[in-house]
Motif scaffolding. Structure first.
Motif, short mmCIF file in Angstrom:
data_model
loop_
_atom_site.label_atom_id
_atom_site.label_comp_id
_atom_site.label_asym_id
_atom_site.label_seq_id
_atom_site.Cartn_x
_atom_site.Cartn_y
_atom_site.Cartn_z
N HIS A 84 0.82 -1.21 0.00
CA HIS A 84 0.00 0.00 0.00
C HIS A 84 0.87 1.27 0.00
CE1 HIS A 84 -4.01 -1.78 0.21
NE2 HIS A 84 -3.46 -2.72 0.95
N GLU A 85 0.36 2.33 0.59
CA GLU A 85 1.02 3.63 0.49
C GLU A 85 2.35 3.67 1.23
OE1 GLU A 85 0.16 8.35 1.64
OE2 GLU A 85 -1.34 6.79 2.05
N ASN A 86 2.41 3.09 2.41
CA ASN A 86 3.57 3.26 3.28
C ASN A 86 4.50 2.05 3.33
OD1 ASN A 86 2.68 5.83 4.11
ND2 ASN A 86 1.37 4.92 5.68
N GLY A 87 4.14 0.94 2.68
CA GLY A 87 4.86 -0.30 2.92
C GLY A 87 4.36 -0.91 4.22
N THR A 88 4.88 -2.08 4.55
CA THR A 88 4.47 -2.73 5.80
C THR A 88 5.62 -3.53 6.37
OG1 THR A 88 2.83 -4.18 6.83
CG2 THR A 88 3.54 -4.77 4.60
N LEU A 89 5.69 -3.57 7.68
CA LEU A 89 6.65 -4.44 8.37
C LEU A 89 6.09 -5.85 8.51
CD1 LEU A 89 7.90 -2.20 11.32
CD2 LEU A 89 8.86 -2.42 9.02
N ASN A 90 4.79 -6.00 8.27
CA ASN A 90 4.13 -7.27 8.57
C ASN A 90 2.97 -7.46 7.61
OD1 ASN A 90 2.90 -9.49 9.68
ND2 ASN A 90 2.84 -8.70 11.77
N GLU A 91 3.14 -8.31 6.61
CA GLU A 91 2.08 -8.48 5.61
C GLU A 91 0.85 -9.15 6.20
OE1 GLU A 91 2.13 -10.27 1.19
OE2 GLU A 91 3.27 -8.44 1.56
N LEU A 92 0.98 -9.76 7.37
CA LEU A 92 -0.20 -10.28 8.04
C LEU A 92 -1.17 -9.14 8.35
CD1 LEU A 92 -1.53 -12.83 9.13
CD2 LEU A 92 -0.34 -12.45 11.30
N ALA A 93 -0.65 -7.93 8.57
CA ALA A 93 -1.52 -6.77 8.79
C ALA A 93 -2.33 -6.47 7.54
CB ALA A 93 -0.67 -5.56 9.18
N TYR A 94 -1.70 -6.62 6.37
CA TYR A 94 -2.42 -6.40 5.10
C TYR A 94 -3.59 -7.36 4.98
CZ TYR A 94 -3.42 -7.00 0.12
OH TYR A 94 -4.05 -7.14 -1.09
#
Length: 556
Positions: A147-157
């Motif tokens: 998404h916009e900011n990236g993620t440290l944890n794709e489980l959040a996605y």
């Protein structure tokens, strides 16, 4: 590194046993799918490489593509995708975070390239390289799932819980390491798809066009040549068969075989084939309702809004012969051609079993497809079962459940009973110092831990953890030794996907669910089995159970 080691070992063994017999090796690297992880030296190697930002890097890559000829002369650089900010408009923290995401991605790709190089070196040392057909390709365009900011944890996605810059900046030095499941922001995904539009999961070229590298010195007459004929991934298999001189049987052991739907690309290996007409004239595409069709240079494409009708969507039309990047929509100029292609898409979709269309996204990763059977509410996992894939886990989301293990425990017997997930999220049950422990990892943001108020007794006993739901995704977690309650707490669970990693019985291969122990922390006592018992206190399960009850009554 491990899969290349295994491939080299297997090829060496096969060649030692029968050097006249050809071998087939299929290496499915994790790169560069998330999580973007690599040895620290590979990530650090790219510090400063992208400091100009994604707008400038994209321009630079496009110029290099034109120079190399991997995109045709006259191609345009597609405009910035919707939702991607100009690099110069970003905050300092955003730039610093986004750069580290891209450095981790680059280190991951570089490390993978080194592993391919190890295989090539081995083949060369064994005098196998010249007569080995090597095909290298990726599976789709760059991913926008950060998404916009990236993620440290794709489980959040997958739980529809985006992460903010403030959530992530304090852990910037961990990006690229083993305990995060990172994905870069879509601004860098757009760079990865230069000069094309959109991303993975779309049916614009940015989602479906990939580089294909074929190496076969003995039989390719134009080494280093570039070919632009239109082909699809299903053409790889018939190309291999063509190269080794095999036909597919109509029947095998009395069973009628499905036809091979691709066409061989071997004709493009000839030195004089650069201008040859493609032998693939048509190809449909579909991804979560997004659709496209390519036919003799024309391409129609539509973006689908989930939950809406497929009948009244707006389609774009492109002539890919002179519009490589799909920037000139000519649908209004050629309405009859567009109508022809749309009808052709529906014909091909019916022919190749695309229908009925399904536009769900994250839900498909956690929801079980209807089977016509009552929900399965009891599972038993034996010790030494090995790692259990994430899609084979009991569906314990948003429902009451109980996990029970039958063990034999003596003084000094510690270790993991069951570990579901990894450092990115999940739960673990383990014995430490004789005490029963439970921990629930909520997206690596909050750890709920319980320690029993007494030790596990010596001898054979059952230990269990139950979750009693009292609201949506909320409940009470209780630990038990035999029938005695030994700990309790309130717990909020993830709403959708519970883990990316899967499950281990009797150990935690890691990255571990929590940092209280080091992998694999195998249980040193005797573990007989682990049971999951699930309740139907979720709306869809109650409906399924009720329907099954009505069918049972009707049958009686």
């Amino acid at each position: 590194e491990d899969i290349v080691d295994e491939a080299i070992t297997m090829i060496a063994a096969q060649q030692s046993a029968d050097s006249d017999r050809p071998f087939f090796a299929y290496l499915a690297f994790g790169a560069t799918h998330s999580p973007h992880q690599a040895p620290r030296a590979y990530v650090d190697k790219y510090k400063g490489r992208y400091d100009d930002g994604w707008d400038e890097v994209r321009q630079r890559w496009f110029a290099r593509q034109l120079e190399m000829g991997v995109v045709p002369e006259g191609a345009s650089l597609a405009p910035r995708n919707p939702g991607v900010e100009a690099w110069d408009d970003l905050s300092q923290d955003a730039r610093r975070l986004y750069l580290r995401f891209q450095e981790a991605f680059a280190g991951f790709l570089d490390h993978t390239d080194a592993q391919i190089g190890r295989l090539v070196n081995f083949l060369q040392e064994q005098n196998l390289l010249d007569n080995t057909l090597m095909i290298v390709l990726s599976d789709n365009g760059a991913s926008q799932e950060g998404h916009e900011n990236g993620t440290l944890n794709e489980l959040a996605y997958y739980n529809k819980l985006p992460m903010s810059i403030e959530d992530m900046i304090s852990r910037i030095d961990e990006i690229g390491g083993p305990n995060l499941h990172v994905n870069y922001p879509r601004g860098w995904a757009q760079v990865g798809n230069t000069p094309l539009r959109y991303y993975k999961a779309y049916t614009y070229e940015g989602g479906i066009r990939d580089p294909l590298i074929v190496h076969w010195p003995k039989s390719i007459d134009d080494p280093g040549g570039i070919r632009n004929q239109y082909h699809h991934v299903i053409d790889v298999f018939p190309t291999i068969l063509d190269c080794i001189g095999l036909d597919t049987p109509d029947t095998f052991k009395g069973i009628t075989q499905k036809p091979v739907e691709g066409v061989s690309m071997r004709y493009t290996f000839a030195a004089n084939s650069a201008d040859a007409i493609t032998r693939r004239g048509i190809q449909y595409y579909e991804m979560m309702g997004n659709r496209a069709i390519w036919h003799n240079g024309w391409k129609a494409v539509t973006l689908h809004c989930p939950g809406t009708s497929y009948e009244n969507e707006s389609w774009a039309l492109f002539n890919t012969e002179n519009d490589f990047s799909e920037v000139q929509d000519i649908a209004r100029e050629y309405p009859e051609k567009l109508d022809e292609l749309i009808k052709l898409w529906w014909r091909e979709a019916g022919r190749y079993n695309v229908l009925p269309l399904d536009d769900r996204n994250a839900e498909l990763f956690v929801m079980r497809r209807p089977t016509g059977k009552a929900p399965v509410n009891h599972y038993r996992f034996l010790a030494n079962v090995g790692h259990i894939d994430r899609f084979k886990l009991p569906d314990f989301r948003n429902r009451s459940f109980c996990v029970t293990a039958l063990i034999e425990h003596n003084v000094g017997d510690d270790g993991v009973i069951i570990a579901v997930g990894a450092r990115t999220g999940g739960f673990s049950i383990w014995i430490e110092g004789g005490f029963l422990n439970f921990a629930y990892n909520y997206l690596a943001q909050k750890i709920t831990r319980l320690v029993s108020d007494r030790k596990v007794p010596n001898g054979t006993s059952s230990v269990s953890v139950s979750y009693s739901k009292f609201a949506e995704n909320e409940g009470t977690i209780t630990m038990w030794i035999e029938q005695s309650r030994v700990g309790q707490a309130q717990l909020r669970m993830l709403p959708w996907r519970q883990t990316i990693y899967g499950m281990d019985i009797g150990c935690d291969h890691g990255s571990t669910v929590v940092d209280n122990y080091v992998a694999p922390n195998a249980f040193s006592g005797t573990l007989y089995y682990v049971d999951f018992d699930l309740d139907n206190d979720r709306d869809d399960l109650q409906l399924a159970a009720a329907a099954e009850f009505e069918i049972s009554i009707a049958e009686q």
